[in-house]
Write a protein that holds these residues in place. Structure first.
Motif, mmCIF file in Angstrom:
data_model
loop_
_atom_site.group_PDB
_atom_site.id
_atom_site.type_symbol
_atom_site.label_atom_id
_atom_site.label_comp_id
_atom_site.label_asym_id
_atom_site.label_seq_id
_atom_site.Cartn_x
_atom_site.Cartn_y
_atom_site.Cartn_z
ATOM 1 N N ILE A 159 -46.807 2.577 -14.233
ATOM 2 C CA ILE A 159 -45.755 1.467 -13.794
ATOM 3 C C ILE A 159 -45.180 2.182 -12.444
ATOM 4 N N ASN A 160 -44.847 1.755 -10.891
ATOM 5 C CA ASN A 160 -44.589 3.009 -10.019
ATOM 6 C C ASN A 160 -43.119 2.647 -9.908
ATOM 7 N N LEU A 161 -42.403 3.381 -9.688
ATOM 8 C CA LEU A 161 -40.265 2.750 -10.281
ATOM 9 C C LEU A 161 -40.325 5.024 -9.683
ATOM 10 N N ASP A 162 -39.388 4.578 -8.584
ATOM 11 C CA ASP A 162 -38.690 6.098 -8.244
ATOM 12 C C ASP A 162 -37.129 6.356 -8.266
ATOM 13 N N LYS A 163 -36.900 5.081 -9.214
ATOM 14 C CA LYS A 163 -35.744 5.005 -9.802
ATOM 15 C C LYS A 163 -35.368 5.721 -11.538
ATOM 16 N N ARG A 164 -34.388 5.321 -11.758
ATOM 17 C CA ARG A 164 -34.082 6.013 -13.320
ATOM 18 C C ARG A 164 -33.443 5.200 -14.241
ATOM 19 N N LEU A 165 -33.429 5.348 -15.166
ATOM 20 C CA LEU A 165 -31.924 4.902 -15.914
ATOM 21 C C LEU A 165 -31.503 5.837 -16.713
ATOM 22 N N PHE A 166 -30.504 5.158 -17.570
ATOM 23 C CA PHE A 166 -29.908 6.313 -17.962
ATOM 24 C C PHE A 166 -29.615 5.756 -19.209
ATOM 25 N N HIS A 167 -29.044 6.739 -20.146
ATOM 26 C CA HIS A 167 -29.264 5.987 -21.659
ATOM 27 C C HIS A 167 -28.374 6.552 -22.706
ATOM 28 N N MET A 207 -35.011 -2.964 -11.944
ATOM 29 C CA MET A 207 -33.780 -2.004 -12.462
ATOM 30 C C MET A 207 -32.116 -2.795 -12.419
ATOM 31 N N ASP A 208 -32.948 -4.384 -12.862
ATOM 32 C CA ASP A 208 -31.811 -4.855 -12.945
ATOM 33 C C ASP A 208 -31.615 -5.014 -14.773
ATOM 34 N N VAL A 209 -30.155 -3.907 -15.241
ATOM 35 C CA VAL A 209 -29.913 -3.765 -16.540
ATOM 36 C C VAL A 209 -29.698 -4.975 -17.308
ATOM 37 N N LYS A 210 -28.859 -5.624 -17.354
ATOM 38 C CA LYS A 210 -28.184 -6.651 -17.376
ATOM 39 C C LYS A 210 -29.625 -7.647 -18.629
ATOM 40 N N ALA A 211 -30.684 -7.970 -17.120
ATOM 41 C CA ALA A 211 -31.846 -8.549 -17.283
ATOM 42 C C ALA A 211 -32.781 -7.932 -18.566
ATOM 43 N N LEU A 212 -32.855 -6.762 -18.504
ATOM 44 C CA LEU A 212 -33.765 -5.908 -18.878
ATOM 45 C C LEU A 212 -33.041 -5.944 -20.670
ATOM 46 N N GLU A 213 -31.599 -5.916 -20.708
ATOM 47 C CA GLU A 213 -31.264 -5.690 -21.970
ATOM 48 C C GLU A 213 -31.703 -7.114 -23.043
ATOM 49 N N VAL A 243 -21.160 -1.373 -25.980
ATOM 50 C CA VAL A 243 -22.354 -1.714 -25.312
ATOM 51 C C VAL A 243 -22.912 -2.855 -25.438
ATOM 52 N N ARG A 244 -23.281 -3.547 -24.682
ATOM 53 C CA ARG A 244 -23.467 -4.887 -25.127
ATOM 54 C C ARG A 244 -25.113 -5.652 -26.396
ATOM 55 N N HIS A 245 -25.922 -4.465 -25.672
ATOM 56 C CA HIS A 245 -27.154 -4.702 -26.150
ATOM 57 C C HIS A 245 -27.800 -3.330 -26.324
ATOM 58 N N SER A 246 -28.495 -2.725 -27.760
ATOM 59 C CA SER A 246 -28.744 -1.889 -28.313
ATOM 60 C C SER A 246 -30.723 -2.259 -29.122
ATOM 61 N N LEU A 247 -31.639 -1.165 -28.764
ATOM 62 C CA LEU A 247 -32.751 -1.827 -29.063
ATOM 63 C C LEU A 247 -33.033 -0.376 -29.992
ATOM 64 N N LEU A 248 -34.285 0.250 -31.157
ATOM 65 C CA LEU A 248 -34.981 0.159 -31.718
ATOM 66 C C LEU A 248 -35.693 0.681 -30.966
ATOM 67 N N SER A 249 -36.629 2.292 -30.736
ATOM 68 C CA SER A 249 -37.233 3.112 -30.944
ATOM 69 C C SER A 249 -38.725 3.374 -31.334
ATOM 70 N N CYS A 257 -29.661 2.375 -25.530
ATOM 71 C CA CYS A 257 -28.452 1.657 -25.128
ATOM 72 C C CYS A 257 -29.202 1.848 -23.593
ATOM 73 N N THR A 258 -28.745 1.179 -22.405
ATOM 74 C CA THR A 258 -29.514 1.498 -20.766
ATOM 75 C C THR A 258 -27.807 1.153 -19.972
ATOM 76 N N PHE A 259 -27.738 1.651 -19.650
ATOM 77 C CA PHE A 259 -27.157 1.720 -18.363
ATOM 78 C C PHE A 259 -27.598 2.040 -16.076
ATOM 79 N N GLU A 260 -27.049 1.518 -15.712
ATOM 80 C CA GLU A 260 -26.847 1.585 -14.360
ATOM 81 C C GLU A 260 -26.955 3.322 -14.020
ATOM 82 N N ASN A 261 -25.846 3.800 -14.349
ATOM 83 C CA ASN A 261 -25.815 4.575 -13.766
ATOM 84 C C ASN A 261 -25.487 5.771 -14.840
ATOM 85 N N LYS A 262 -25.386 7.262 -14.027
ATOM 86 C CA LYS A 262 -24.739 8.328 -15.250
ATOM 87 C C LYS A 262 -23.273 7.927 -15.929
ATOM 88 N N GLU A 263 -22.537 7.902 -14.483
ATOM 89 C CA GLU A 263 -21.001 7.949 -14.848
ATOM 90 C C GLU A 263 -20.049 7.507 -16.713
#
Length: 296
Positions: A159-167, A207-213, A243-249, A257-263
């Motif tokens: 999957i070609n993505l040049d962005k990153r997620l934070f967890h 990179m739509d974190v809400k939709a991903l969740e 945190v709205r949603h979380s998932l087993l890995s 859980c996932t966030f759009e930014n580091k802060e």
């Protein structure tokens, strides 16, 4: 004497379904993999006689039982090489946690030995060797942060993505056997629910974190049985932190859980109470290679 230091990143499954059991005993899956910057460190020394594998974690397989030992002997069998190697693994990735630590260790070792000792195994053949060692190993052979995996995990598409997620990633004070969890899936039956790899992939690419969740899915959450109490505690802990949603890995028991930014990730991370036996990590997408250059 040559000495090499390489790194092996963990993975998360942003989506994971098991479609059925195959005649060869493996299972057909659909999953979205992401590498994260929680990494083991592997030091390979050319010394002594034979191959020695030592791990600094008491709960991890040692010596000939370790997957890295099996990987080294697979590459020796392929090439006829007889190197004398002392391999030290400094574990940072929790063991039996659904994070692919052992598979990643094996992949980084295969790549490092093939390159540094000029064994000249072609990439396609090295990938085939990786498939025989473990079904998560091929993903870690890829120079990609994200990938879709099908088949038993060996049919991969970058999957070609040049962005990153934070967890935020939490490992509860239990371990789960992957084999045991697949046995539970076999008994419970395979999923027929309203979940969609396509929808999860679309959200990731945007990179739509809400939709991903909203499209998070892991079939193993339905097979936790008596272990669910530990997972529920972690999910409640995260929910109480906003945190709205979380998932087993993977097959568990780690939860993320996932966030759009580091802060945002760091602010929630700071507020999570540390409890005995529980590992809590603030991580991001890993965009480096085995030599540790986590770009961006």
């Amino acid at each position: 004497m040559r000495k090499i230091r390489v790194f092996a990143p963990a993975k998360l499954n942003l989506y994971l379904d098991v479609l059925g059991k195959r005649p060869d005993g493996f299972h057909d899956i659909e999953t979205i993999f992401e590498k994260i910057d929680l990494r083991d460190e592997i030091i390979i020394k050319e010394k002594g006689r034979g191959v020695k594998v030592n791990v600094d974690a008491a709960d991890c397989s040692q010596g000939e039982e370790n997957i890295v030992y099996k990987a080294v002997h697979a590459i020796f069998k392929e090439t006829g090489a007889g190197l004398n190697l002392d391999i030290e693994i400094k574990k940072r990735i929790p063991v039996s946690a659904g994070l692919g630590g052992g598979s990643s260790d094996a992949a980084s070792t295969l790549k490092a030995i093939n390159t540094i000792f000029k064994l000249r195994i072609p990439d396609k053949r090295l990938f085939s060797i990786a498939c025989d060692i473990g079904k998560d190993v091929p993903f870690f052979m890829m120079d990609a942060s994200f990938a879709i995996a099908r088949g038993a995990g060996e049919r991969l598409k970058k999957i070609n993505l040049d962005k990153r997620l934070f967890h935020i990633l939490i490992k509860p004070p239990i371990s789960l056997s992957t084999g045991m969890m697949y046995e539970r899936i076999d008994r419970c039956g395979f999923s027929i629910g309203a979940h969609s790899l396509k929808a999860a992939l679309w959200a990731l690419k945007k990179m739509d974190v809400k939709a991903l969740e909203k499209n998070y899915y892991n079939i193993f959450e339905d097979a936790l049985a008596g272990n669910s109490v530990h997972i529920d505690r972690i999910k409640t802990l995260l929910a109480c932190s906003g945190v709205r949603h979380s998932l087993l890995s993977g097959s568990g028991p780690s939860v993320f859980c996932t966030f759009e930014n580091k802060e945002d990730a760091e602010n929630v991370f700071k507020g999570i109470p540390k409890r005995k036996g529980m590992g809590v990590f603030c991580v991001k997408t890993y965009r480096g290679g085995i030599y540790g250059n986590n770009r961006g």
